[in-house]
Motif scaffolding. Structure first.
Motif, short mmCIF file in Angstrom:
data_model
loop_
_atom_site.label_atom_id
_atom_site.label_comp_id
_atom_site.label_asym_id
_atom_site.label_seq_id
_atom_site.Cartn_x
_atom_site.Cartn_y
_atom_site.Cartn_z
N PRO A 148 34.92 29.46 25.75
CA PRO A 148 35.60 31.19 24.90
C PRO A 148 34.62 32.13 25.57
O PRO A 148 33.25 31.51 25.04
CB PRO A 148 36.38 30.83 23.79
N GLY A 149 34.55 32.95 26.37
CA GLY A 149 34.01 34.47 26.03
C GLY A 149 33.38 34.27 27.44
O GLY A 149 32.56 35.17 27.38
N SER A 150 33.12 33.53 28.35
CA SER A 150 32.76 32.85 29.31
C SER A 150 33.62 33.83 30.38
O SER A 150 34.57 33.95 30.46
CB SER A 150 32.99 31.55 30.50
N HIS A 151 32.98 34.50 31.13
CA HIS A 151 33.09 35.55 32.41
C HIS A 151 33.34 34.53 33.64
O HIS A 151 33.11 33.97 33.88
CB HIS A 151 32.17 36.90 32.62
N VAL A 152 34.98 35.42 34.05
CA VAL A 152 35.79 34.89 35.19
C VAL A 152 35.68 35.76 36.54
O VAL A 152 35.88 36.84 35.55
CB VAL A 152 36.55 33.91 35.41
N SER A 153 35.55 35.91 36.95
CA SER A 153 36.48 36.27 38.74
C SER A 153 36.80 36.38 39.47
O SER A 153 37.26 35.12 39.48
CB SER A 153 34.88 36.55 39.66
N ASN B 129 39.31 39.24 37.39
CA ASN B 129 38.34 39.85 36.41
C ASN B 129 38.24 39.71 35.29
O ASN B 129 38.47 40.83 34.17
CB ASN B 129 37.70 40.97 37.47
N GLY B 130 37.91 39.13 34.21
CA GLY B 130 37.36 39.30 33.14
C GLY B 130 36.89 37.62 32.09
O GLY B 130 35.51 37.82 32.62
N TYR B 131 36.94 37.68 31.08
CA TYR B 131 36.29 36.30 30.58
C TYR B 131 37.80 35.55 29.74
O TYR B 131 38.59 36.12 29.46
CB TYR B 131 35.90 37.41 29.54
N VAL B 132 37.30 34.72 29.15
CA VAL B 132 37.86 33.72 28.70
C VAL B 132 38.48 34.16 27.38
O VAL B 132 37.21 33.64 26.30
CB VAL B 132 37.69 32.37 28.79
#
Length: 379
Positions: free
Chosen positions: A94-99, A197-200
């Motif tokens: 949780p909170g990890s950034h993803v592309s 693109n966002g975060y978990v």
């Protein structure tokens, strides 16, 4: 000589009496009459009152409200896997950034192997059916075989076309390109890719767990579309419009403000007699999570007003008052109505009174109120 001395003594006594009488006249006894108070010179000095008139300033009108951080449906993505399977690996927290397009998990299951096998088998059979259809057509055209045989082969050929197309689409759902699939590329594992693109925001599984097609593996948030959902009371909803700017702060960080712009004003009122305002964050941050509580302030207009310092207005028995200053240290408690405050100034409703032409106590009003109350109690 004796007469001269007596005369001097009498003169001194007369002067002394006269001086005391003068001091008594200068010292006006404080008194109260209704809502008026008169101070003596010593009380005036101790009270340190400052007298002035109201000033004309531009005053801004504000509406305060509360709400929460929200995300529109298109920006909150639930990631699942259409075929189900076992989670082999993932590095998300949780909170990890993803592309967008990034591999966020690896799934494993024998069903993936079976699907690839079925597709390649169907495609191989299609090659035979295509050739057989051509032969049957030539024979039928030469009347060397019955039309029925040709029709049977044609039907089987079209059925196989449907099967291949369906299997190809199943492969595309799990991100396998059917045109590039061959015997050597069959795999028991499938990659899961991030759609945005966002975060978990949530991780709902652990490695080794079997998940069904309807199970949500991860929830992702696109921070570019995160917004503030603000509750506005019925009496104020008409003051808002698209484009109106304001600022919001998290409930646990009241001094850290975020600039927002109104993007939508709802046209319905709920059972609590309130409407909803949707606002876009000018500079969204990743620490803003859906559901967080917000306090909001919106400027809804500005106008010229007659203002006095906040300390000039006193509150007594649920009402607001100022002290008007008259002659000979006379002060009158006068009820007023106010129109809000800003930067240490408070606006007075004018009505029939021009406060810019009225002398008021602008400093020490509460001390004066205390003296007035004390005198009233004594009487």
């Amino acid at each position: 000589m004796k007469n001269i001395m007596i005369t001097c003594v009498v003169g001194i006594l007369l002067c002394s009496c006269k001086g005391k009488h003068s001091d008594t006249e200068e010292k006006i006894t404080a008194r109260v009459s209704g809502n008026e108070i008169v101070l003596d010179s010593l009380q005036m000095k101790n009270a340190e009152l400052r007298i002035d008139t109201a000033h004309t300033k531009v005053v801004h009108s504000f509406v305060k409200a509360s709400g929460k951080v929200d995300v529109p449906p298109q920006s909150l993505v639930s990631v699942s896997f259409p075929l189900g399977g076992y989670l082999k690996s993932t590095g998300l927290l949780p909170g990890s950034h993803v592309s967008k397009g990034e591999v966020i998990a690896i799934m494993e299951d024998q069903a993936y192997v079976q699907l690839q096998q079925d597709y390649l088998t169907a495609r191989a059979k299609m090659e035979y059916l295509s050739a057989d259809l051509q032969r049957q057509k030539e024979l039928s055209d030469a009347d060397a075989t019955s039309k029925k045989n040709y029709q049977l082969v044609m039907s089987e050929f079209k059925t196989q076309q449907v099967l291949i197309r369906a299997l190809a689409e199943k492969l595309r759902i799990i991100r396998i390109d059917p045109d590039k699939l061959n015997v050597n590329s069959i795999s028991r594992t499938i990659s899961v890719y991030s759609p945005i693109n966002g975060y978990v925001s949530k991780v709902n599984i652990n490695i080794g767990k079997y998940v069904n097609p309807a199970d949500v593996l991860f929830e992702l948030i696109n921070p570019e579309d995160i917004h503030a959902a603000i509750t506005i009371f019925e009496k104020d909803i008409s003051l808002f419009r698209k484009g109106l700017r304001g600022k919001v702060a998290l409930a646990d960080k009241p001094d850290e403000w975020y600039e927002v712009e109104t993007i939508l004003v709802t046209h319905n009122i709920n059972d609590e007699r309130a409407g909803m305002l949707h606002c876009h964050f000018e500079k969204p941050r990743h620490d803003l999570l859906p559901g967080m509580f917000l306090n909001a302030v919106f400027e809804i207009g500005s106008q010229k007003a007659q203002v006095v310092p906040e300390e000039a207005v006193v509150r007594y028995m649920g009402k607001e008052y100022v002290f008007t200053a008259g002659e000979h240290n006379r002060f009158k408690l006068t009820e007023v109505n106010t129109n809000g405050k800003e930067n240490g100034w408070i606006a007075l409703q004018t009505g029939r009174v021009d406060w810019t032409q009225t002398r008021l106590v602008v400093n020490g009003a509460y001390a004066l109120l205390g003296k007035l109350k004390n005198r009233m109690e004594e009487e």
